[in-house]
Design a protein around this motif. Structure first.
Motif, PDB file in Angstrom:
ATOM      1  N   UNK A 151      -4.022   9.408  -3.003  1.00 46.44           N
ATOM      2  CA  UNK A 151      -4.070   9.030  -1.584  1.00 46.44           C
ATOM      3  C   UNK A 151      -3.511   7.631  -1.316  1.00 46.44           C
ATOM      4  N   UNK A 152      -3.111   6.949  -2.343  1.00 46.86           N
ATOM      5  CA  UNK A 152      -2.621   5.580  -2.206  1.00 46.86           C
ATOM      6  C   UNK A 152      -1.244   5.580  -1.531  1.00 46.86           C
ATOM      7  N   UNK A 153      -1.100   4.758  -0.498  1.00 42.75           N
ATOM      8  CA  UNK A 153       0.189   4.603   0.170  1.00 42.75           C
ATOM      9  C   UNK A 153       1.065   3.679  -0.665  1.00 42.75           C
ATOM     10  N   UNK A 154       2.341   4.006  -0.782  1.00 40.02           N
ATOM     11  CA  UNK A 154       3.267   3.260  -1.632  1.00 40.02           C
ATOM     12  C   UNK A 154       4.258   2.488  -0.774  1.00 40.02           C
ATOM     13  N   UNK A 155       4.311   1.174  -0.977  1.00 45.59           N
ATOM     14  CA  UNK A 155       5.181   0.303  -0.202  1.00 45.59           C
ATOM     15  C   UNK A 155       6.080  -0.524  -1.112  1.00 45.59           C
ATOM     16  N   UNK A 156       7.360  -0.587  -0.741  1.00 44.51           N
ATOM     17  CA  UNK A 156       8.315  -1.505  -1.367  1.00 44.51           C
ATOM     18  C   UNK A 156       8.643  -2.569  -0.337  1.00 44.51           C
ATOM     19  N   UNK A 157       8.536  -3.819  -0.737  1.00 46.49           N
ATOM     20  CA  UNK A 157       8.753  -4.920   0.191  1.00 46.49           C
ATOM     21  C   UNK A 157       9.729  -5.916  -0.412  1.00 46.49           C
ATOM     22  N   UNK A 158      10.827  -6.190   0.271  1.00 45.49           N
ATOM     23  CA  UNK A 158      11.767  -7.186  -0.272  1.00 45.49           C
ATOM     24  C   UNK A 158      11.148  -8.578  -0.275  1.00 45.49           C
ATOM     25  N   UNK A 159      11.402  -9.316  -1.338  1.00 47.79           N
ATOM     26  CA  UNK A 159      10.975 -10.710  -1.370  1.00 47.79           C
ATOM     27  C   UNK A 159      11.760 -11.439  -0.281  1.00 47.79           C
ATOM     28  N   UNK A 160      11.063 -12.235   0.512  1.00 51.01           N
ATOM     29  CA  UNK A 160      11.616 -12.784   1.747  1.00 51.01           C
ATOM     30  C   UNK A 160      12.950 -13.489   1.557  1.00 51.01           C
ATOM     31  N   UNK A 161      13.080 -14.320   0.535  1.00 54.35           N
ATOM     32  CA  UNK A 161      14.308 -15.095   0.362  1.00 54.35           C
ATOM     33  C   UNK A 161      15.478 -14.236  -0.108  1.00 54.35           C
TER      34      UNK A 161
END
Length: 193
Positions: A151-161
């Motif tokens: 049930x875990x939602x999976x997120x990919x997030x770019x490092x801001x810089x």
């Protein structure tokens, strides 16, 4: 370290009003950390649980996000009990390097290569958020995704810089593997602390 009422900018609670409590102290040491001043516990003010609750209630917050630093360094059972007894949802943002204490409505697990997580976090996580600094982080993210609960939602997030460089790679990965979602630091786009 600091506390403030704002808008959650990442993950499943994006766009919700939230009271943030950023605890000082971190033993993970991410090179791209955007709050390195949180690493040392000592220079930050101390507050009692009642003082924290008073601040949260003053704003009418319905969601309280505990972050850091690494908040799991501390026993958070008394804080989460107090918040929940006052009708406030609890969320934690953690690298998962320590056993969690407290009761949580949302556990955002964001593993870091700098220090491995404890095994128990994989079952507890409601969200797996992997910060993508380099293309090789996608394979590393997939390895963690195999370990979390279904049930875990999976997120990919770019490092801001490195967002401009990493976002196209993340988009391609999500298209190939649609179990993933993209998380952006929307609070930074809106210039919200």
């Amino acid at each position: 370290m600091e506390h403030f009422y704002t808008i959650q900018g990442e993950g499943s609670n994006t766009g919700r009003a939230a009271y943030f409590i950023r605890l000082g102290g971190c033993d993970v040491g991410c090179v791209w950390c955007d709050v390195k001043e949180s690493w040392d516990i000592e220079p930050h003010p101390k507050m009692t649980l009642d003082e924290i609750l008073e601040e949260v209630l003053e704003f009418g917050a319905k969601l309280c996000v505990i972050t850091g630093g690494e908040p799991a360094l501390f026993n958070l059972e008394p804080l989460t009990a107090l918040l929940r007894n006052n009708g406030i949802e609890t969320a934690i943002e953690t690298s998962g390097t320590r056993e969690l204490t407290g009761k949580w409505d949302t556990v955002c697990f964001s593993p870091k290569k700098f220090k491995l997580p404890v095994e128990s976090i994989y079952k507890q996580a409601n969200e797996l958020k992997v910060i993508v600094y380099h293309p090789s982080d996608l394979q590393w993210a997939d390895e963690h995704a195999e370990k979390v609960n279904s049930n875990c939602l999976l997120y990919l997030q770019p490092e801001w810089s490195r967002e401009e460089e990493m976002l196209p790679i993340i988009i391609d990965h999500v298209k190939r593997s649609p179990r993933w979602r993209i998380s952006l630091q929307t609070h930074k786009y809106m210039n919200i602390p």
